[in-house]
Write a protein that holds these residues in place. Structure first.
Motif, PDB file in Angstrom:
ATOM      1  N   ALA A 155       0.815  -1.226   0.000  1.00 42.05           N
ATOM      2  CA  ALA A 155       0.000   0.000   0.000  1.00 42.05           C
ATOM      3  C   ALA A 155       0.843   1.269   0.000  1.00 42.05           C
ATOM      4  N   LEU A 156       1.861   1.312  -0.861  1.00 46.63           N
ATOM      5  CA  LEU A 156       2.735   2.489  -0.921  1.00 46.63           C
ATOM      6  C   LEU A 156       2.031   3.700  -1.521  1.00 46.63           C
ATOM      7  N   LEU A 157       1.188   3.476  -2.538  1.00 47.93           N
ATOM      8  CA  LEU A 157       0.517   4.580  -3.224  1.00 47.93           C
ATOM      9  C   LEU A 157      -0.960   4.662  -2.901  1.00 47.93           C
ATOM     10  N   HIS A 158      -1.613   3.518  -2.738  1.00 48.95           N
ATOM     11  CA  HIS A 158      -3.046   3.496  -2.469  1.00 48.95           C
ATOM     12  C   HIS A 158      -3.330   2.550  -1.306  1.00 48.95           C
ATOM     13  N   ALA A 159      -4.230   2.979  -0.408  1.00 47.41           N
ATOM     14  CA  ALA A 159      -4.594   2.147   0.735  1.00 47.41           C
ATOM     15  C   ALA A 159      -5.151   0.820   0.254  1.00 47.41           C
ATOM     16  N   ALA A 160      -4.878  -0.239   1.001  1.00 48.70           N
ATOM     17  CA  ALA A 160      -5.315  -1.577   0.603  1.00 48.70           C
ATOM     18  C   ALA A 160      -6.825  -1.637   0.383  1.00 48.70           C
ATOM     19  N   ARG A 161      -7.582  -0.936   1.226  1.00 48.22           N
ATOM     20  CA  ARG A 161      -9.046  -1.010   1.145  1.00 48.22           C
ATOM     21  C   ARG A 161      -9.609  -0.300  -0.072  1.00 48.22           C
ATOM     22  N   HIS A 162      -8.793   0.477  -0.780  1.00 49.22           N
ATOM     23  CA  HIS A 162      -9.258   1.215  -1.952  1.00 49.22           C
ATOM     24  C   HIS A 162      -8.692   0.656  -3.249  1.00 49.22           C
ATOM     25  N   GLN A 163      -8.057  -0.505  -3.219  1.00 41.00           N
ATOM     26  CA  GLN A 163      -7.409  -1.029  -4.418  1.00 41.00           C
ATOM     27  C   GLN A 163      -8.317  -1.931  -5.249  1.00 41.00           C
ATOM     28  N   VAL A 164      -9.390  -2.450  -4.650  1.00 46.94           N
ATOM     29  CA  VAL A 164     -10.312  -3.322  -5.387  1.00 46.94           C
ATOM     30  C   VAL A 164     -11.685  -2.660  -5.394  1.00 46.94           C
ATOM     31  N   ASP A 165     -12.191  -2.350  -6.582  1.00 45.43           N
ATOM     32  CA  ASP A 165     -13.426  -1.556  -6.700  1.00 45.43           C
ATOM     33  C   ASP A 165     -14.620  -2.207  -6.017  1.00 45.43           C
ATOM     34  N   ASP A 166     -14.714  -3.524  -6.074  1.00 43.45           N
ATOM     35  CA  ASP A 166     -15.878  -4.238  -5.567  1.00 43.45           C
ATOM     36  C   ASP A 166     -15.748  -4.609  -4.078  1.00 43.45           C
ATOM     37  N   ALA A 167     -14.692  -4.130  -3.416  1.00 42.40           N
ATOM     38  CA  ALA A 167     -14.452  -4.514  -2.022  1.00 42.40           C
ATOM     39  C   ALA A 167     -15.615  -4.096  -1.131  1.00 42.40           C
ATOM     40  N   ARG A 168     -15.974  -4.969  -0.200  1.00 44.47           N
ATOM     41  CA  ARG A 168     -17.038  -4.659   0.759  1.00 44.47           C
ATOM     42  C   ARG A 168     -16.432  -3.943   1.960  1.00 44.47           C
ATOM     43  N   HIS A 169     -17.113  -2.885   2.409  1.00 41.93           N
ATOM     44  CA  HIS A 169     -16.574  -2.064   3.495  1.00 41.93           C
ATOM     45  C   HIS A 169     -17.431  -2.209   4.756  1.00 41.93           C
ATOM     46  N   PHE A 170     -16.747  -2.122   5.908  1.00 37.69           N
ATOM     47  CA  PHE A 170     -17.383  -2.268   7.209  1.00 37.69           C
ATOM     48  C   PHE A 170     -16.981  -1.101   8.104  1.00 37.69           C
ATOM     49  N   ASP A 171     -17.840  -0.821   9.080  1.00 39.52           N
ATOM     50  CA  ASP A 171     -17.649   0.344   9.947  1.00 39.52           C
ATOM     51  C   ASP A 171     -16.693   0.018  11.094  1.00 39.52           C
ATOM     52  N   GLY A 172     -15.420  -0.101  10.764  1.00 33.71           N
ATOM     53  CA  GLY A 172     -14.392  -0.288  11.782  1.00 33.71           C
ATOM     54  C   GLY A 172     -14.296  -1.695  12.313  1.00 33.71           C
ATOM     55  N   GLY A 173     -13.655  -2.601  11.555  1.00 33.77           N
ATOM     56  CA  GLY A 173     -13.478  -3.965  12.021  1.00 33.77           C
ATOM     57  C   GLY A 173     -12.703  -4.017  13.324  1.00 33.77           C
ATOM     58  N   GLU A 174     -13.040  -4.970  14.202  1.00 30.57           N
ATOM     59  CA  GLU A 174     -12.364  -5.052  15.503  1.00 30.57           C
ATOM     60  C   GLU A 174     -12.041  -6.512  15.809  1.00 30.57           C
ATOM     61  N   GLY A 175     -12.704  -7.133  16.795  1.00 28.19           N
ATOM     62  CA  GLY A 175     -12.371  -8.485  17.210  1.00 28.19           C
ATOM     63  C   GLY A 175     -12.676  -9.518  16.137  1.00 28.19           C
ATOM     64  N   CYS A 176     -11.999 -10.679  16.228  1.00 26.00           N
ATOM     65  CA  CYS A 176     -12.149 -11.711  15.215  1.00 26.00           C
ATOM     66  C   CYS A 176     -11.853 -13.069  15.856  1.00 26.00           C
ATOM     67  N   HIS A 177     -12.687 -14.072  15.555  1.00 25.61           N
ATOM     68  CA  HIS A 177     -12.489 -15.405  16.122  1.00 25.61           C
ATOM     69  C   HIS A 177     -13.068 -16.437  15.178  1.00 25.61           C
ATOM     70  N   PHE A 178     -12.313 -17.533  14.953  1.00 25.20           N
ATOM     71  CA  PHE A 178     -12.774 -18.604  14.070  1.00 25.20           C
ATOM     72  C   PHE A 178     -13.143 -19.825  14.898  1.00 25.20           C
ATOM     73  N   ALA A 179     -14.335 -20.387  14.658  1.00 25.86           N
ATOM     74  CA  ALA A 179     -14.781 -21.575  15.383  1.00 25.86           C
ATOM     75  C   ALA A 179     -15.790 -22.333  14.541  1.00 25.86           C
ATOM     76  N   ASP A 180     -15.600 -23.642  14.416  1.00 22.88           N
ATOM     77  CA  ASP A 180     -16.579 -24.519  13.783  1.00 22.88           C
ATOM     78  C   ASP A 180     -16.957 -24.062  12.377  1.00 22.88           C
TER      79      ASP A 180
END
Length: 344
Positions: free
Chosen positions: A208-233
């Motif tokens: 992400a030297l020139l463009h932020a990662a979240r703005h590099q793919v036009d169809d990317a889905r955006h969320f209001d501030g990702g935080e905690g994350c856990h994988f189960a089952d």
């Protein structure tokens, strides 16, 4: 019924009494727990624990096996001086050692554990990095730059698909996954972003030297501030702090559901119950029958937030931190342990 099944079983039901019964009055430490459970403070910011001065602003955490005992790792959300520390517990639950596993990094937030028993400490700062740390204190931490440069929040490993899910702490942040070239080695790989179509697309330039990662793919889905994350089952759960949402991504069907509101952090017990830290300074349990009920409440910490919930490997103890303590200040963080008859 597994949590993967309950995602398609209708809305959650808010119950008054959970599987452990009602909460009893809070004790001197402010913890209100069901009968049969006991809590204690195992570390406080600025105070010595096993010879180590415990860090300020404790955030994300995880537990790791250690012979007959275990280790709890905790991040520090301080600018420039963040990093992470570890508490080593003996078989009897006593604190046997405490030590730093990462120093000199910026705003270390939620993070995540790997199946090969390392800790991924995530920087929230601009162009933040993911550091892979040794919870046992034997090896130096290493940045895993192929996982992208952005405001990292949390990481969760999916051993079935051999990917690491990543959240982003931006108001228009994205939900990512990292596919390493070799599972167990995060040095190289492909960073992908979840798109509105439900597909994953590669991020062209993770650095992400020139463009932020979240703005590099036009169809990317955006969320209001990702935080905690856990994988189960088979499900990756993650939270969004901007709208206090709990989301569930079913990795097998590639479907996404918003489960409930008012959640900031999440973990799961070995039994499969989900434990979610709420905005109201309490932790609720979500059972497989889709009932969400209070498990604990913390009085006197009204200006704080609950962070870093994690179970010991045997499921008998739950750890978490009040990031700002009773003073509402990063220098007053409290790290708690709750022990009792958790469901097997």
């Amino acid at each position: 019924m597994s949590h993967k099944t309950l995602l398609r079983a209708g809305p959650l039901w808010q119950g008054a009494v959970g599987p452990y019964g009602p909460l009893e009055p809070a004790g001197s430490d402010g913890l209100a727990l069901p009968a049969g459970f006991a809590g204690r403070v195992v570390a406080r910011s600025g105070h010595k624990v096993a010879g180590l001065t415990w860090h300020a602003a404790p955030d994300g955490g995880a537990c790791f096996p250690d012979g007959a005992g275990w280790i709890y790792v905790s991040n520090s959300e301080l600018p420039l001086l963040g990093g992470a520390s570890a508490l080593r517990f003996g078989a009897d639950g006593s604190v046997a050692d405490a030590y730093r596993i990462l120093s000199g990094t910026d705003l270390n937030r939620a993070g995540g554990a790997t199946p090969w028993h390392t800790w991924l400490s995530c920087e929230l700062g601009h162009r933040g990095r993911v550091f892979e740390c040794d919870p046992y204190g034997r090896r130096a931490a290493r940045p895993r730059l192929a996982m992208g440069r952005f405001r990292h929040e949390a990481a969760a490993c999916d051993p079935d698909r051999q990917v690491v899910y990543l959240t982003e702490g931006e108001a228009d942040g994205c939900f990512y996954r990292f596919r390493p070239g070799d599972w167990g080695d995060l040095t190289e790989g492909v960073l992908e972003v979840l798109c509105e179509s439900g597909r994953w697309r590669p991020v062209p330039s993770p650095a992400a030297l020139l463009h932020a990662a979240r703005h590099q793919v036009d169809d990317a889905r955006h969320f209001d501030g990702g935080e905690g994350c856990h994988f189960a089952d088979g499900v990756c759960y993650f939270t969004t702090k901007g709208d206090s949402g709990l989301w569930a991504y079913d990795a097998q069907t590639s479907t996404l559901e918003r489960v409930c509101d008012g959640v900031r952090a999440i973990t799961a017990s070995p039994s499969g119950d989900l434990y979610v830290a709420r905005d109201a300074m309490r932790i609720d349990v979500i059972t497989p029958d889709r009932t969400i009920t209070p498990f604990l409440a913390l009085d006197g910490h009204d200006r704080s937030a609950l962070k870093g919930p994690a179970f010991s490997p045997d499921g008998s103890r739950l750890y978490f931190s009040s990031q700002l303590g009773t003073a509402g200040d990063p220098s007053d963080g409290h790290t708690f342990e709750v022990a009792g008859p958790f469901r097997p």
